[in-house]
Design an enzyme around this catalytic site. Structure first.
Site, PDB file in Angstrom:
ATOM      1  N   HIS A  14       0.998  11.436  -1.383  1.00 30.52           N
ATOM      2  CA  HIS A  14       1.506  10.362  -0.530  1.00 30.52           C
ATOM      3  C   HIS A  14       0.524  10.144   0.616  1.00 30.52           C
ATOM      4  O   HIS A  14      -0.423  10.919   0.815  1.00 30.52           O
ATOM      5  CB  HIS A  14       2.898  10.692   0.008  1.00 30.52           C
ATOM      6  CG  HIS A  14       4.019  10.236  -0.889  1.00 30.52           C
ATOM      7  ND1 HIS A  14       4.201   8.908  -1.223  1.00 30.52           N
ATOM      8  CD2 HIS A  14       5.015  10.928  -1.499  1.00 30.52           C
ATOM      9  CE1 HIS A  14       5.255   8.797  -2.004  1.00 30.52           C
ATOM     10  NE2 HIS A  14       5.773  10.022  -2.200  1.00 30.52           N
ATOM     11  N   ASP A  44      -1.573   4.042   3.197  1.00 28.72           N
ATOM     12  CA  ASP A  44      -0.950   3.063   2.306  1.00 28.72           C
ATOM     13  C   ASP A  44      -1.421   1.636   2.575  1.00 28.72           C
ATOM     14  O   ASP A  44      -1.752   0.895   1.650  1.00 28.72           O
ATOM     15  CB  ASP A  44       0.572   3.106   2.452  1.00 28.72           C
ATOM     16  CG  ASP A  44       1.190   4.329   1.784  1.00 28.72           C
ATOM     17  OD1 ASP A  44       0.490   5.005   1.020  1.00 28.72           O
ATOM     18  OD2 ASP A  44       2.380   4.607   2.051  1.00 28.72           O
TER      19      ASP A  44
END
Length: 243
Positions: A14, A44
Site C-alpha cells: 500500500h 497513490d
C-alpha cells in the site's frame, strides 16, 4: 505499486509501503518523532496516479510520431522517489540531512512551519526568501522584540539559532487568534495561509471566488484541475453513489 519487475513485483503493498521503500517516508515528520504518513497523497496520487496520467499522455504523443505503442510502467515506488528529486539535489549539495526534522523545509526552520494561535487553530508560514522574511519580521514584531531587549536579531539562516527563533514566534502567534492573524497577514507577501480543514476550505473567499471546491448532486468535491482557458473541464455527472 512495486513496478512491472523486481523482487517485490508480485507482492502486496500500500501507499505507506511504497513511499517507505522509495526513501520518502523517513523524511516526513518532526525531529525525535516517528515518521508521519501524509495520508496517501504521495504514493497513490502524486507518485502514482498523476505520474501515470503524465506517462500515458507522453506515450500518446510519442505514438503519434512513431506509430508504435508501448507499456507505461508507472510504479508508485518510482514516482514517489521522483517527487524527492529536489531533496536528492539538496543532499548532493550538502544542504539536506537524512535526519528528520532538521532541514529548512521539514519543520526545523522558524520561517517555514505551522504555528498554534490563541484559539488553538493554526497558521502556516513559508517566508523563505529574504524579502518575504522581512515582512514576517515586521508583521510579527520579532525584530522589534529583540531590539527592545537590546539584542541583535540572529541571521535568518543561522541554523544554530533556529530553535530560539521558533520559540519566540510560537509565543508571538499564541497572542492572537487565527482569524486575527489572517487580518494581519493575508494579502501580504509573507507567504501565509490559515490551516483550514476540508469544510473550512469550502468557505474561504479565495476558494469561493475561484470555485476551487464545488457541489454536485449535494456532494462537495474538488473542481477539475488544472484549468484550461479554451477547453475548460466540467464535472458532467455525479458518481453512481457517494465515494
Amino acid at each position: 505499486g512495486w513496478g512491472q519487475h523486481g523482487p517485490l513485483a508480485t507482492t502486496a503493498g500500500h501507499d505507506i509501503n511504497y513511499i517507505a521503500l522509495a526513501g520518502v517516508l523517513a523524511h516526513l515528520g518532526r525531529a525525535d518523532e516517528k515518521p508521519t504518513p501524509p495520508i496517501n497523497l504521495v504514493g497513490d496520487f502524486g507518485g502514482g496516479g498523476m505520474l501515470l496520467a503524465f506517462g500515458v499522455v507522453c506515450a500518446m504523443l510519442e505514438a503519434q510520431r512513431s506509430g508504435s505503442g508501448q507499456v507505461v510502467d508507472a510504479a508508485l515506488v518510482d514516482g514517489s522517489a521522483l517527487l524527492m528529486t529536489m531533496m536528492w539535489g539538496f543532499k548532493a549539495m550538502g544542504i539536506w540531512s537524512d535526519e528528520r526534522g532538521t532541514n529548512m523545509l521539514d519543520t526545523a526552520a522558524h520561517f517555514y512551519d505551522t504555528y498554534e494561535c490563541a484559539d488553538g487553530e493554526f497558521v502556516s508560514i513559508g517566508s523563505i526568501e529574504p524579502q518575504f522574511y522581512l515582512q514576517l519580521l515586521e508583521h510579527t514584531g520579532l525584530q522589534q522584540a529583540y531590539a527592545d531587549r537590546g539584542a541583535e536579531l540572529p541571521s535568518q539562516m543561522d541554523r544554530a539559532r533556529w530553535p530560539e527563533l521558533k520559540g519566540r514566534l510560537e509565543e508571538i502567534f499564541r497572542t492572537r487568534t487565527r482569524d486575527e492573524w489572517c487580518q494581519v497577514m493575508e494579502g501580504t507577501d509573507i507567504c501565509f495561509a490559515p490551516v483550514l480543514s476540508m469544510e473550512e476550505a469550502t468557505r474561504h473567499p479565495h476558494n469561493v471566488q475561484r470555485k476551487t471546491l464545488v457541489e454536485v448532486a449535494g456532494i462537495t468535491q474538488p473542481a477539475p484541475a488544472p484549468r484550461f482557458d479554451r477547453t475548460p473541464a466540467q464535472i458532467q455527472r455525479p458518481p453512481a453513489h457517494t465515494g
